[in-house]
Design a protein around this motif. Structure first.
Motif, PDB file in Angstrom:
ATOM      1  N   ASN A  78      34.353-119.152  68.808  1.00  0.00           N
ATOM      2  CA  ASN A  78      33.615-119.294  67.553  1.00  0.00           C
ATOM      3  C   ASN A  78      34.136-120.480  66.743  1.00  0.00           C
ATOM      4  N   ASN A  79      34.775-121.409  67.415  1.00  0.00           N
ATOM      5  CA  ASN A  79      35.321-122.620  66.797  1.00  0.00           C
ATOM      6  C   ASN A  79      36.417-122.346  65.785  1.00  0.00           C
ATOM      7  N   GLU A  80      36.894-121.106  65.733  1.00  0.00           N
ATOM      8  CA  GLU A  80      38.022-120.820  64.862  1.00  0.00           C
ATOM      9  C   GLU A  80      39.300-121.334  65.510  1.00  0.00           C
ATOM     10  N   GLY A  81      39.360-121.286  66.830  1.00  0.00           N
ATOM     11  CA  GLY A  81      40.561-121.720  67.536  1.00  0.00           C
ATOM     12  C   GLY A  81      41.730-120.799  67.244  1.00  0.00           C
ATOM     13  N   HIS A  82      42.885-121.178  67.731  1.00  0.00           N
ATOM     14  CA  HIS A  82      44.096-120.391  67.510  1.00  0.00           C
ATOM     15  C   HIS A  82      45.231-121.309  67.107  1.00  0.00           C
ATOM     16  N   SER A  83      46.044-120.820  66.185  1.00  0.00           N
ATOM     17  CA  SER A  83      47.202-121.569  65.715  1.00  0.00           C
ATOM     18  C   SER A  83      48.354-120.587  65.536  1.00  0.00           C
ATOM     19  N   VAL A  84      49.456-120.837  66.244  1.00  0.00           N
ATOM     20  CA  VAL A  84      50.642-119.993  66.143  1.00  0.00           C
ATOM     21  C   VAL A  84      51.737-120.822  65.495  1.00  0.00           C
ATOM     22  N   GLU A  85      52.213-120.344  64.349  1.00  0.00           N
ATOM     23  CA  GLU A  85      53.241-121.042  63.567  1.00  0.00           C
ATOM     24  C   GLU A  85      52.851-122.498  63.318  1.00  0.00           C
ATOM     25  N   GLY A  86      51.581-122.708  62.946  1.00  0.00           N
ATOM     26  CA  GLY A  86      51.108-124.034  62.583  1.00  0.00           C
ATOM     27  C   GLY A  86      50.749-124.950  63.745  1.00  0.00           C
ATOM     28  N   LYS A  87      50.898-124.492  64.968  1.00  0.00           N
ATOM     29  CA  LYS A  87      50.589-125.325  66.139  1.00  0.00           C
ATOM     30  C   LYS A  87      49.335-124.786  66.811  1.00  0.00           C
ATOM     31  N   VAL A  88      48.350-125.664  67.040  1.00  0.00           N
ATOM     32  CA  VAL A  88      47.117-125.268  67.724  1.00  0.00           C
ATOM     33  C   VAL A  88      47.464-124.984  69.181  1.00  0.00           C
ATOM     34  N   VAL A  89      47.024-123.836  69.671  1.00  0.00           N
ATOM     35  CA  VAL A  89      47.335-123.427  71.041  1.00  0.00           C
ATOM     36  C   VAL A  89      46.055-123.142  71.815  1.00  0.00           C
TER      37      VAL A  89
END
Length: 188
Positions: A78-89
């Motif tokens: 859904n174009n939200e993407g994922h970011s763990v601790e500020g890093k896009v993963v």
């Protein structure tokens, strides 16, 4: 027509397990688990670390249900993407080690076999679209050669074909399951 139930089956775990790549070297196990718990109950997680205790940049997360993994994949799509601790993963289904080498490559075209002679392109299209929330681009059933048919007889399906779905994640999900029951036929 519904996907075959696989409770307790090791392949069922594969539907719940995701690969996460592109993690920061400083990513902690706690932050990793906390982020993915927002999509469903996490029952197992690991950030792969080097000998110094720093993240190697990837990990795995296993949800209690396949819905948790599906929610996570949907958020990515859904174009939200994922970011763990500020890093896009990058998040994708974990492909089992014992999978065929070609299954490890991103594909949109799948082989389907074990079909009834009465199975139609529409039956296959409906099965995948209704059960996997995807759009089937094409279904190509393989038919007998016309020159091998009796005069006046139309070629019949040979019991296998190919399905193209324009969604790598849906194809991964479908292939991880391997066996499907549709039209009273087991697809593999």
């Amino acid at each position: 027509m519904a996907p075959r139930e696989q409770k307790g089956d090791p392949k069922e775990e594969a539907l719940r397990k995701l690969f996460v790549g592109g993690l920061s070297r400083e990513t902690s196990d706690d932050a990793f688990k906390a982020y993915f718990n927002t999509f469903g109950d996490v029952v197992d997680h690991i950030v792969i670390k080097d000998n110094s205790g720093y993240s190697k940049g990837f990990g795995f997360v296993t949800f209690a249900t396949s819905e948790g993994a599906d929610n996570c994949i949907r958020a990515k799509n859904n174009n939200e993407g994922h970011s763990v601790e500020g890093k896009v993963v990058e998040v994708k289904r974990a492909i089992p080690r014992d999978a065929d080498p070609e299954q490890r490559e991103k594909n949109t075209k799948m082989f389907v076999g074990g079909l009834n002679k009465s199975t139609t392109e529409q039956t296959i299209k409906d099965y995948f679209e209704q059960n996997f929330n995807c759009t089937v681009d094409s279904v190509d059933l393989i038919y007998e050669r016309k020159d091998t048919c009796a005069p006046g007889q139309e070629p019949r399906p040979r019991g296998f074909g190919f399905v193209t779905i324009n969604d790598f994640d849906a194809v991964d999900h479908i292939c991880v399951m391997r066996h499907h029951d549709t039209d009273l036929t087991e697809l593999s």
